[in-house]
Design a protein around this motif. Structure first.
Motif, short mmCIF file in Angstrom:
data_model
loop_
_atom_site.label_atom_id
_atom_site.label_comp_id
_atom_site.label_asym_id
_atom_site.label_seq_id
_atom_site.Cartn_x
_atom_site.Cartn_y
_atom_site.Cartn_z
N VAL A 77 13.32 27.18 55.14
CA VAL A 77 12.13 26.85 55.94
C VAL A 77 10.87 27.10 55.11
O VAL A 77 9.97 26.26 55.05
CB VAL A 77 12.10 27.67 57.25
CG1 VAL A 77 10.77 27.51 57.96
CG2 VAL A 77 13.24 27.25 58.16
N ARG A 78 10.82 28.23 54.44
CA ARG A 78 9.66 28.56 53.61
C ARG A 78 9.47 27.51 52.52
O ARG A 78 8.37 26.97 52.34
CB ARG A 78 9.86 29.95 52.99
CG ARG A 78 8.66 30.53 52.31
CD ARG A 78 8.89 31.95 51.81
NE ARG A 78 9.15 32.87 52.91
CZ ARG A 78 10.31 33.48 53.16
NH1 ARG A 78 11.34 33.29 52.36
NH2 ARG A 78 10.45 34.29 54.18
N ALA A 79 10.53 27.19 51.80
CA ALA A 79 10.44 26.20 50.72
C ALA A 79 10.11 24.82 51.28
O ALA A 79 9.31 24.08 50.68
CB ALA A 79 11.75 26.16 49.94
N GLY A 80 10.68 24.47 52.40
CA GLY A 80 10.41 23.17 53.02
C GLY A 80 8.96 23.02 53.42
O GLY A 80 8.35 21.97 53.21
N ILE A 81 8.39 24.06 54.00
CA ILE A 81 6.99 24.01 54.41
C ILE A 81 6.08 23.93 53.19
O ILE A 81 5.12 23.15 53.17
CB ILE A 81 6.64 25.20 55.32
CG1 ILE A 81 7.26 24.97 56.71
CG2 ILE A 81 5.13 25.39 55.43
CD1 ILE A 81 7.07 26.10 57.68
N ASN A 83 3.73 20.77 52.57
CA ASN A 83 2.29 20.98 52.45
C ASN A 83 1.76 20.38 51.14
O ASN A 83 0.71 19.74 51.12
CB ASN A 83 1.93 22.46 52.52
CG ASN A 83 1.99 23.02 53.92
OD1 ASN A 83 2.15 22.28 54.89
ND2 ASN A 83 1.88 24.32 54.03
N MET A 84 2.50 20.59 50.07
CA MET A 84 2.09 20.05 48.78
C MET A 84 2.07 18.51 48.85
O MET A 84 1.13 17.87 48.36
CB MET A 84 3.03 20.51 47.66
CG MET A 84 2.54 20.13 46.31
SD MET A 84 3.49 20.77 44.88
CE MET A 84 4.88 21.58 45.54
N GLU A 85 3.06 17.93 49.45
CA GLU A 85 3.12 16.47 49.57
C GLU A 85 1.98 15.94 50.43
O GLU A 85 1.36 14.93 50.10
CB GLU A 85 4.48 16.06 50.16
CG GLU A 85 4.66 14.57 50.32
CD GLU A 85 4.66 13.80 49.01
OE1 GLU A 85 4.41 12.58 49.06
OE2 GLU A 85 4.88 14.39 47.94
N ARG A 109 -1.15 16.10 48.38
CA ARG A 109 -1.14 15.05 47.35
C ARG A 109 -1.51 13.70 47.96
O ARG A 109 -2.35 12.97 47.43
CB ARG A 109 0.24 14.96 46.70
CG ARG A 109 0.31 13.94 45.56
CD ARG A 109 1.73 13.70 45.08
NE ARG A 109 2.58 13.12 46.09
CZ ARG A 109 2.55 11.84 46.48
NH1 ARG A 109 1.68 11.01 45.94
NH2 ARG A 109 3.37 11.39 47.39
N GLN A 110 -0.91 13.37 49.10
CA GLN A 110 -1.21 12.11 49.76
C GLN A 110 -2.68 12.05 50.19
O GLN A 110 -3.34 11.01 50.06
CB GLN A 110 -0.30 11.89 50.97
CG GLN A 110 1.13 11.60 50.58
CD GLN A 110 2.04 11.50 51.79
OE1 GLN A 110 1.59 11.55 52.93
NE2 GLN A 110 3.33 11.36 51.54
N HIS A 111 -3.20 13.16 50.69
CA HIS A 111 -4.59 13.22 51.10
C HIS A 111 -5.51 12.99 49.90
O HIS A 111 -6.49 12.24 49.97
CB HIS A 111 -4.90 14.56 51.78
CG HIS A 111 -6.31 14.71 52.21
ND1 HIS A 111 -6.88 13.94 53.20
CD2 HIS A 111 -7.30 15.53 51.77
CE1 HIS A 111 -8.15 14.28 53.36
NE2 HIS A 111 -8.42 15.25 52.50
#
Length: 135
Positions: free
Chosen positions: A89-93, A97-99, A102-104
């Motif tokens: 869960v920690r790694a997934g979040i 968030n990074m993705e 990046r998209q933003h």
């Protein structure tokens, strides 16, 4: 921000989700061994699994053997995933968030570049000296 309440709510949501996954597993098993019971369970469960504990209470009133079976499968699932779930869960979040960031950033830079292009286009069409450059 009440972190203890957030943890409780998260645990309850996870319990309900694991109940749903256990239900899917039991229905898949029943579809092979007892299709009419699988259909009954599917119809009974439609729209009721939002709160796993309430769902199980209702199922206990109708078919206690199925409720016990789903609880057993749910317990097995949690024993298998509980150890690595927090890190996942920690790694997934963090990854999500990074993705999102990046998209933003890409959207912001595309907007900035398109605004610059528009401004340059407007300047070029309004500047008579730029027309003479091509001659």
């Amino acid at each position: 921000m009440n972190l203890k309440q957030i943890a409780k709510d998260t645990a309850r949501t996870l319990q309900s989700y694991l109940t749903y996954q256990a239900l899917r597993t039991v229905m898949a098993q029943l579809s092979e061994t007892n299709p009419p019971l699988s259909i009954w369970l599917h119809n009974f469960s439609a729209g009721k699994v939002q709160d796993g504990e309430v769902y199980l209470e209702q199922l206990f009133r109708e078919k206690p053997d199925l409720a016990l079976r789903i609880m057993t499968v749910r317990e097995h699932i949690v024993e298998e995933v509980a150890d690595f779930l927090p890190e996942m869960v920690r790694a997934g979040i963090q990854q999500a968030n990074m993705e999102q960031r990046r998209q933003h950033l890409e959207r912001m830079t595309q907007l900035s570049l398109s605004n610059v292009s528009l401004e340059l286009g407007e300047q070029a069409s309004s500047d008579p000296n730029l027309d003479n450059l091509s001659s």
